[in-house]
Design a protein around this motif. Structure first.
Motif, PDB file in Angstrom:
ATOM      1  N   ILE A  84     -23.786 -42.329 -44.844  1.00 41.54           N
ATOM      2  CA  ILE A  84     -23.039 -41.183 -45.382  1.00 41.54           C
ATOM      3  C   ILE A  84     -23.086 -41.186 -46.907  1.00 41.54           C
ATOM      4  O   ILE A  84     -23.294 -40.155 -47.547  1.00 41.54           O
ATOM      5  N   GLN A 154     -14.648 -37.126 -41.137  1.00 39.60           N
ATOM      6  CA  GLN A 154     -15.099 -38.483 -40.839  1.00 39.60           C
ATOM      7  C   GLN A 154     -13.922 -39.363 -40.413  1.00 39.60           C
ATOM      8  O   GLN A 154     -12.782 -39.135 -40.811  1.00 39.60           O
ATOM      9  N   ILE A 288     -25.567 -33.622 -41.753  1.00 39.39           N
ATOM     10  CA  ILE A 288     -24.912 -34.888 -41.420  1.00 39.39           C
ATOM     11  C   ILE A 288     -23.394 -34.734 -41.466  1.00 39.39           C
ATOM     12  O   ILE A 288     -22.670 -35.250 -40.604  1.00 39.39           O
ATOM     13  N   GLY A 292     -20.242 -34.911 -38.180  1.00 38.09           N
ATOM     14  CA  GLY A 292     -18.990 -35.654 -38.109  1.00 38.09           C
ATOM     15  C   GLY A 292     -17.909 -34.941 -37.315  1.00 38.09           C
ATOM     16  O   GLY A 292     -16.931 -35.573 -36.891  1.00 38.09           O
ATOM     17  N   VAL A 301     -23.813 -39.506 -36.067  1.00 41.61           N
ATOM     18  CA  VAL A 301     -24.151 -39.728 -37.477  1.00 41.61           C
ATOM     19  C   VAL A 301     -25.196 -40.833 -37.613  1.00 41.61           C
ATOM     20  O   VAL A 301     -26.159 -40.711 -38.392  1.00 41.61           O
TER      21      VAL A 301
END
Length: 495
Positions: A84, A154, A288, A292, A301
């Motif tokens: 990330i 997240q 990306i 999440g 992810v």
């Protein structure tokens, strides 16, 4: 051909003189040669830039891949956290700063083609000023990574680990402000082999200290992040010494207050360049981030990050073409040779597309094996296998899209390409991906496929049409006016 070969040898021995095309390949010369001969001559000119650019970019990206591989073998959460930071936090600033530095590809490339050598050093200093200020403005993204990532969905554990990584990797972020302009400054003077060897040396050094910091000293995830800081700043220092200690005598005359003059015009061109490229870089970072919000987000992810890392690795080849065609087009336009710029574009697109086709086939053949580089988790390996065909399609498109962006950079079209990117990526591609992911319930597969078909493919087609329809004679005239506008009388050196 004997005389032409002698001229090529002279050019190779005098790297601060214009490329053969700026002195030898006039518009009148081009039709006199056979097509295979013209392709071969252009290929040699192109690969003199592309080859070293690919190696140096692969080396730089591989340093990040090595660090991600070490993080992945520490655990799934560590892999997700570093992925990330690498793809979202670092990718956010990387795309913008790389794009802003690409203004030098337009200005330095065209000034070099027009033999205005002293202006290259002034442009370099202006770029340092603009990019350093931008780094300061972007720093809060690193400092407050955890609340930002939690806000966008997240998990707490991954977000908190990501903040630890982002804080330790902040020094690397500031190295971009020095590194990216230096790369383009040297690249525009055909000094690519300098950056190639420096990058290879630092890559070997990085692999060694990564093993020492993570396994021998047992510094874990923090140790992995610190190795990137050390390696990037070492590379930055080596290039800075090369430029400022006498190896660029015609283009570097020391620090100058003239770097502060005309700064606002430089900021505007840098901003247009930054928006153009960062919209491309951020597009797959957004992918990306959106992942999440899916169910089983950590697995999604991890799998997508592996695919994006492989895609980014292969993309470094085509970013080499972006650099090469940018320099070739800028040099030809700066020398007033519109047909030469057009032909350079055609050769670059054809050769880059062939390479992307090769890697597309390779990914399909190794669809269930390539993820072992990053992880030994069975679930992640299966998830990557499920996404591998989309990765292959993305790699195939890599062969054309970055090259066309390089043509835009070399020609100074950054502003209108930014509008094309905004429309295709964020008005068409992203909404289509969201619909396929949540409304049609295809998950990460739908999100990625929608963003490819609705964004990347359409953007590539539009850029191809626009590039094919350009009036290259007029582009050469525009480049000539730009060189005169950005050069001061005291800095104009006629060759």
């Amino acid at each position: 051909m004997d005389r032409e070969e002698e001229e090529e040898v002279l050019v190779l021995n005098q790297p601060l003189l214009p490329e053969p095309s700026t002195g030898n390949s006039t518009p009148e010369d081009l039709p006199r040669k056979s097509l295979p001969s013209r392709v071969w001559i252009e290929t040699k000119k192109l690969w003199r830039i592309v080859g070293p650019a690919i190696v140096s970019r692969l080396a730089g990206y591989t340093m990040t891949v090595i660090t991600q591989a070490f993080a992945g073998h520490l655990g799934d959460n560590e892999l997700a956290a570093f992925s990330i930071v690498n793809n979202v936090i670092l990718g956010f600033s990387f795309g913008l700063l790389l794009g802003m530095a690409s203004a030098l590809e337009t200005l330095c490339g065209q000034a070099f083609g027009a033999k205005r050598y002293p202006m290259l050093g002034i442009y370099l200093q202006r770029s340092w000023i603009v990019l350093f200020i931008c780094c300061v403005v972007l720093s809060p993204v690193y400092i407050y990574a955890s609340p930002i990532l939690k806000l966008i969905g997240q998990t707490d554990e991954v977000a908190e680990l990501s903040e630890v990584v982002s804080l330790w990797i902040l020094p690397m972020h500031f190295s971009y402000a020095i590194m990216f302009p230096l790369q383009r400054f040297l690249q525009s003077q055909l000094k690519n082999f300098v950056t190639l060897w420096m990058s290879v040396v630092v890559l070997v050094f990085h692999a060694l200290i990564s093993w020492i910091f993570v396994y021998v000293l047992d510094f874990g995830l923090v140790g992995a992040a610190v190795t990137l800081d050390i390696s990037w700043w070492l590379l930055c220092f080596m290039m800075l010494v090369y430029v400022t200690c006498g190896w660029c005598p015609l283009s570097w005359a020391g620090l100058s207050m003239e770097a502060f003059s005309g700064l606002w015009e430089f900021v505007k061109l840098s901003a247009a360049s930054g928006v153009m490229l960062c919209l491309e870089f951020w597009y797959y970072r957004v992918l990306i981030l959106m992942t999440g919000f899916l169910s089983d987000a950590t697995l999604a992810v991890d799998a997508l990050s592996v695919c994006m890392t492989v895609n980014g690795w292969e993309l470094m080849i085509h970013l080499g073409f972006l650099a090469g065609v940018g320099v070739r087009v800028a040099n030809e336009l700066g020398a007033g040779n519109g047909p030469g710029a057009k032909f350079a574009t055609k050769v670059a697109v054809a050769e880059s597309s062939f390479i992307s086709l090769f890697f597309c086939v390779l990914i399909i053949a190794l669809h269930d094996k390539f993820a072992y580089i990053f992880t030994s988790s069975t679930t992640v390996l299966q998830a990557v296998d499920h996404l591998s065909y989309l990765l292959a399609v993305t790699i195939l498109l890599n062969g054309v899209q970055p090259v066309l962006s390089g043509v835009a950079v070399g020609s100074g079209w950054q502003a209108w390409v930014a509008y094309v990117n905004l429309f295709c990526y964020y008005i068409v591609g992203l909404p289509l991906g969201i619909v396929l992911a949540w409304v049609a319930d295809y998950g990460v597969l739908g999100l990625w496929s929608g963003m490819i078909l609705g964004g990347t493919l359409i953007q590539t087609v539009i850029l191809a049409i626009i590039t094919a329809r350009r009036d290259w004679e007029n582009e050469a005239l525009t480049a000539g006016r730009r060189v005169k506008k950005w050069s001061t009388p005291d800095n104009q050196t006629e060759g």
